[in-house]
Write an enzyme that holds these catalytic residues in place. Structure first.
Site, short mmCIF file in Angstrom:
data_model
loop_
_atom_site.label_atom_id
_atom_site.label_comp_id
_atom_site.label_asym_id
_atom_site.label_seq_id
_atom_site.Cartn_x
_atom_site.Cartn_y
_atom_site.Cartn_z
N GLU A 26 43.13 55.68 35.51
CA GLU A 26 43.20 55.26 36.92
C GLU A 26 44.61 55.52 37.45
OE1 GLU A 26 41.60 51.37 38.65
OE2 GLU A 26 43.76 51.12 38.95
N ALA A 64 44.42 48.86 50.91
CA ALA A 64 43.94 48.03 52.02
C ALA A 64 44.51 48.50 53.35
CB ALA A 64 44.32 46.58 51.76
N ASP A 92 39.69 43.30 48.10
CA ASP A 92 40.17 41.90 48.10
C ASP A 92 40.16 41.34 49.51
OD1 ASP A 92 40.63 41.22 45.42
OD2 ASP A 92 42.39 42.54 45.39
N ALA A 122 30.04 44.58 47.72
CA ALA A 122 29.95 46.00 47.33
C ALA A 122 28.51 46.48 47.41
CB ALA A 122 30.50 46.17 45.91
N TYR A 145 33.47 42.08 35.90
CA TYR A 145 34.53 41.16 35.50
C TYR A 145 34.13 40.37 34.26
CZ TYR A 145 35.80 42.52 40.18
OH TYR A 145 36.11 43.28 41.27
N GLN A 187 37.22 44.95 34.91
CA GLN A 187 38.57 44.44 35.12
C GLN A 187 39.28 44.45 33.77
OE1 GLN A 187 41.21 43.90 36.64
NE2 GLN A 187 40.66 42.26 38.08
#
Ligand code: FAD
Length: 292
Positions: A17, A51, A108, A124, A144, A175
């Protein structure tokens, strides 16, 4: 290439990532770092989505650039605060740039927002139909192992993952976690709930204790005693911390693969040196880590 095809192969995969620049003056540095990571030829690379409005286009640019360097790319996309038009525009740009894989995320909540009740896209799972309508993308989602902080229980969170998968999510990326037992238990719970898509294990090499403080707090991940000892002992010695952090992440990955978990995703923090070090450590274990 669709990531679902890659993940359904029998061989272990390693993916990385990266994140796009937050401001335009950082673009060249981020591009150089992501180019260097792409040149390591991992199985695929994902590019996060910020964001902030003005820099969101950089996700597409970096993802397209990764693809040009011959690596399968996965663009993240969030629906927090988004309108149908803005999503369609982003999806159109991804399509124009030949991006075939999207990680569908809510994003978030902005500071001070506690409820998404008035929003068009609240989860989502609301974004996935918009992506499906826009083109033939392979769609992934987040999960998660220690439950999403907004969920009351793990069972509730897993029921919501099921909604996401039923909407068309073809794989999940976790996560970060630092205790593999948590992942193994979680995977068992997912399978028990009838969620059978590939689950990619997200591993964060903690190589800089200070820089990581905020991230560790945000993720709310359980920190095993052995991990805390590393932070305590080496946190103030950058070179030792880096070596110990890479060794811890490598050990976690080898244990996962030995236990039959084939797909590993590394949160690189745009650090090509760390990505390369991990690949070298796994050169006889993961085919894409072998020197070409
Ligand atoms: P959702 O899947 O929508 O889940 C959020 C909460 O809502 C959970 O408590 C869930 O149980 C609940 N929920 C979900 N669906 C439903 C439903 N249908 N009905 C009722 N409740 C529901 N953030 C970024 O801004 N940019 C990124 O690029 C980015 N990349 C990420 C990559 C990974 C692998 C991970 C794990 C996280 C990433 N994030 C990113 C952070 C992510 O946006 C946040 O964790 C966010 O709070 C939740 O996103 P989500 O897609 O998991 O949300």
């Amino acid at each position: 290439m669709k990531i679902s095809e890659l993940l359904n192969k029998k061989e272990p995969t390693l993916s990385f990532e990266v994140f796009p620049p937050k401001t335009s003056d950082l673009y060249d540095g981020v591009k150089a770092a992501t180019d260097a990571i792409a040149d390591l030829k991992p199985d695929f690379m994902s590019v996060t989505y910020g964001a902030g409005g003005s820099t969101q286009g950089y996700t597409t640019e970096i993802a397209a650039n990764v693809k040009k360097r011959g690596v399968v790319s996965l663009a993240h996309l969030t629906c927090v605060n988004a309108s149908h038009e803005s999503l369609k525009e982003q999806l159109g740009r991804l399509k124009e740039n030949g991006i075939e894989n999207i990680l569908a995320l809510r994003g978030d909540l902005p500071a001070g927002v506690e409820s998404t009740d008035d929003w068009v896209y609240r989860h989502a799972s609301d974004l996935i139909p918009v992506i499906r309508e826009a083109g033939d993308f392979c769609i992934g989602g987040a999960c998660y192992p220690e439950k999403h902080p907004e969920s009351r229980t793990l069972a509730e969170d897993i029921a919501n993952i099921r909604i996401k998968v039923d909407a068309g999510c073809e794989f999940l990326t976790t996560q970060m976690f630092f205790d593999n037992t948590i992942f193994f238990n979680y995977l068992y719970r997912l399978r028990e709930a009838g969620i059978n898509v590939p689950v990619v294990a997200g591993i964060m090499p903690v190589t800089n204790a200070r820089q990581m403080e905020r991230i560790l707090k945000l993720s709310q991940a359980f920190l095993p005693r052995r991990f805390v000892s590393i932070l305590d002992r080496f946190g103030d010695d950058p070179k030792a911390m880096r070596q110990a952090g890479i060794a811890y992440a490598t050990d976690q990955i080898i244990d996962l693969i030995a236990s039959g978990i084939n797909n590993i995703h590394i949160y690189t923090m745009n650090k090509p040196g760390n990505a390369e070090w991990i690949m070298n450590n796994l050169s006889e274990i993961i085919p894409s880590c072998r020197k070409q």
